[in-house]
Write a protein that holds these residues in place. Structure first.
Motif, PDB file in Angstrom:
ATOM      1  N   GLN A 101      37.529  44.370  23.433  1.00  9.57           N
ATOM      2  CA  GLN A 101      38.339  43.714  24.285  1.00  9.57           C
ATOM      3  C   GLN A 101      39.858  44.504  24.432  1.00  9.57           C
ATOM      4  O   GLN A 101      40.648  44.207  25.079  1.00  9.57           O
ATOM      5  N   LYS A 156      33.293  33.629  36.006  1.00  5.72           N
ATOM      6  CA  LYS A 156      34.108  34.742  36.667  1.00  5.72           C
ATOM      7  C   LYS A 156      34.392  35.830  35.758  1.00  5.72           C
ATOM      8  O   LYS A 156      34.298  37.032  35.958  1.00  5.72           O
ATOM      9  N   ARG A 157      34.787  35.449  34.589  1.00  2.00           N
ATOM     10  CA  ARG A 157      35.194  36.392  33.590  1.00  2.00           C
ATOM     11  C   ARG A 157      33.767  37.206  32.973  1.00  2.00           C
ATOM     12  O   ARG A 157      33.801  38.379  33.036  1.00  2.00           O
ATOM     13  N   ASN A 158      32.626  36.497  32.970  1.00  2.00           N
ATOM     14  CA  ASN A 158      31.250  36.995  32.622  1.00  2.00           C
ATOM     15  C   ASN A 158      31.044  38.299  33.732  1.00  2.00           C
ATOM     16  O   ASN A 158      30.580  39.187  33.426  1.00  2.00           O
ATOM     17  N   GLU A 185      33.139  41.202  33.692  1.00  2.00           N
ATOM     18  CA  GLU A 185      32.675  42.091  32.796  1.00  2.00           C
ATOM     19  C   GLU A 185      31.620  42.973  33.127  1.00  2.00           C
ATOM     20  O   GLU A 185      31.194  44.072  32.783  1.00  2.00           O
ATOM     21  N   VAL A 213      41.141  35.564  37.918  1.00  2.00           N
ATOM     22  CA  VAL A 213      40.036  34.871  36.959  1.00  2.00           C
ATOM     23  C   VAL A 213      40.559  34.009  36.114  1.00  2.00           C
ATOM     24  O   VAL A 213      39.982  33.084  35.882  1.00  2.00           O
ATOM     25  N   ASP A 214      41.908  34.297  35.489  1.00  2.00           N
ATOM     26  CA  ASP A 214      42.310  33.608  34.415  1.00  2.00           C
ATOM     27  C   ASP A 214      42.606  32.128  34.795  1.00  2.00           C
ATOM     28  O   ASP A 214      42.644  31.070  34.030  1.00  2.00           O
ATOM     29  N   LYS A 262      41.311  46.109  36.880  1.00  2.00           N
ATOM     30  CA  LYS A 262      40.568  44.990  36.000  1.00  2.00           C
ATOM     31  C   LYS A 262      41.518  44.015  35.541  1.00  2.00           C
ATOM     32  O   LYS A 262      41.298  42.807  35.558  1.00  2.00           O
ATOM     33  N   GLU A 263      42.529  44.372  34.687  1.00  2.00           N
ATOM     34  CA  GLU A 263      43.343  43.610  34.026  1.00  2.00           C
ATOM     35  C   GLU A 263      44.294  43.007  35.125  1.00  2.00           C
ATOM     36  O   GLU A 263      44.516  41.465  34.761  1.00  2.00           O
ATOM     37  N   ARG A 307      33.638  30.244  32.425  1.00  2.00           N
ATOM     38  CA  ARG A 307      33.386  31.516  32.062  1.00  2.00           C
ATOM     39  C   ARG A 307      32.706  32.203  32.990  1.00  2.00           C
ATOM     40  O   ARG A 307      32.409  33.719  32.740  1.00  2.00           O
ATOM     41  N   ARG A 314      42.089  39.965  36.402  1.00  3.75           N
ATOM     42  CA  ARG A 314      41.735  39.152  35.498  1.00  3.75           C
ATOM     43  C   ARG A 314      42.840  38.128  35.271  1.00  3.75           C
ATOM     44  O   ARG A 314      42.680  36.705  35.540  1.00  3.75           O
TER      45      ARG A 314
END
Length: 451
Positions: A74, A159-161, A164, A151-152, A143-144, A157, A147
């Motif tokens: 991570q 959208k986070r999955n 990834e 996403v955050d 990506k970050e 989970r 996120r």
């Protein structure tokens, strides 16, 4: 009387010198390739020694945290993130130097200390040339950024999955994200990813579903578009993933409606009986009854607050709206859904069971709660039907069928299910009570057709 103070992780070296030495965790050892964090100390006694010990302990904790994240897959930093973090760290270190030194003297003292400790070369570079041009933003930075901004803030989970999974496919096709600068992306990168998607297979050997591929590519396109804006790269970088075609031209068209079937009456009845007899958590049975009796989405029911359940008055209903514990899918998803028949009974039982809680189903009022509900109910559903097109979402198809068979006008049907309405008049005009009365009458007709 002399008081001797023994500082933890500080031992003695020849000549009265001191050393900070602490063993790394096993996870960090595997990443760092060394067993100890050890640094010769400048101070030898008193408050200066205590202060230096505290500073080195904080640095140790920071190194441990980063190493553990990298060990878990991570914490890989992009070149841009690495640079910005190094600049922030050396700036903080310089500010912590006391003694009335000039900026040049502070820089010299810190540079000597970093060299002596064999510090990260990027930190040394950040110290000596803090105004150097930053590394270019990469797909890792995109990506970050996505996120953090997209996403955050969402619950669950999923959208986070998905993020990834999407980025994993990009890395498989194009290599590490941190080495793919946004300004260097070409259409060839998009075509290479397109080929990867076409060759990907599910566990059973079948190709990826076109709808799944489309959702993943939509997220990737949105991720890169956001980064181009946020990193001020308009006119400098292009999105090579727009308009990719991963569909098999020889494959038969897939109807959206055929992916899920309404549940047959016997399956609904068997499921109701199973949930009466085979669940330890009463909330699951109540959620199932509300799903069947309202046509709502799982997240909409699992995320209800007690205040959203309005069982008094002439038209009992649940109010589906945005709140901190549950984000609704779209603006039209914000709506009143009538409670009639067994759904009203289930709602009353749920309010009584909540017993002063803020959330109607407090057991599932957490991040990922509605996924837990889905998984639990699907395990029971698979005991009464093996048809892959029979899923929880099938109950929305059931409600759709019942509304159609009951002759409910399309605008009322869409309002009940939280689908997009037609013209502005349907969306905006009309009083809430009139809409709720009409919706309740429609729901009563539909529920009469349910098993």
């Amino acid at each position: 009387m002399v008081v001797m103070l023994k500082l933890k992780y500080v031992d003695n070296l020849p000549g009265g010198r001191k050393r900070f030495r602490k063993r790394h965790s096993k996870a960090a050892m595997g990443v760092l390739g060394e067993e100890f964090f050890q640094v010769p100390m400048k101070a030898r006694e008193g408050a200066a020694l205590v202060a230096e010990q505290e500073t080195l302990l904080a640095e140790y904790e920071k190194i441990e945290k980063k190493a553990k994240l990298r060990a878990a897959g991570q914490g890989a930093l992009s070149p841009l993130e690495h640079w910005r973090e190094a600049v922030a760290e050396v700036t903080a270190m310089k500010d912590a130097i006391v003694g009335g030194l000039s900026e040049d003297d502070k820089q010299a003292v810190l540079a000597d200390d970093l060299h002596r400790r064999g510090a990260d070369p990027i930190m040394v570079q950040a110290l000596m040339t803090p105004n150097a041009e930053e590394p270019p933003a990469s797909l890792q930075d995109a990506k970050e950024m996505y996120r953090k901004l997209r996403v955050d803030g969402s619950r669950g989970r999923y959208k986070r999955n998905q993020l990834e999974r999407v980025c994993g496919r990009v890395e498989k096709a194009l290599g590490p994200l941190g080495k793919l600068a946004l300004v260097d992306l070409k259409r060839a990168h998009g075509r290479k990813l397109e080929d990867t998607y076409k060759s990907e297979r599910k566990k059973d050997g079948s190709p990826l579903a076109p709808a799944s591929v489309e959702r993943e590519l939509n997220m990737l396109v949105a991720m890169v578009n956001l980064a181009i804006v946020e990193f001020d790269l308009e006119g400098k970088a292009k999105n090579p993933f727009i308009g990719l075609n991963t569909a098999d031209p020889d494959a038969p068209p897939e109807s959206e409606g055929r992916k899920r079937d309404p549940l047959p009456n016997d399956v609904i009845l068997k499921m109701r009986e199973r949930l009466k007899e085979n669940v330890r958590e009463p909330a699951l049975g109540l959620i199932w009854r509300l799903l069947q009796g309202t046509g709502c989405r799982v997240s909409e029911v699992a995320g209800l607050r007690v205040e959203d359940v309005r069982i008094d008055g002439p038209y009992p209903h649940i109010w589906v709206e945005w709140h901190e514990e549950r984000r609704v899918k779209t603006k039209v998803s914000i709506r009143a859904v009538p409670l009639v028949g067994d759904a009203l009974l289930a709602a009353r039982e749920a309010v009584k069971l909540a017993d002063g809680e803020r959330m109607l189903f407090s057991r599932y009022a957490h991040e990922g709660g509605y996924e837990a509900v889905s998984q639990a109910l699907m395990k029971h559903l698979r005991q009464v039907t093996r048809d892959k097109r029979h899923v929880l979402h099938s109950l929305r198809h059931n409600m759709k069928d019942w509304l159609v068979l009951a002759g409910v006008p399309e605008r009322v049907e869409h309002r009940l299910l939280g689908h997009s309405l037609g013209g502005e008049g349907d969306r905006v005009y009309g009083g809430d009570e009139a809409k709720l009365k009409t919706a309740t009458e429609a729901m009563e007709k539909a529920i009469d057709l349910a098993p």
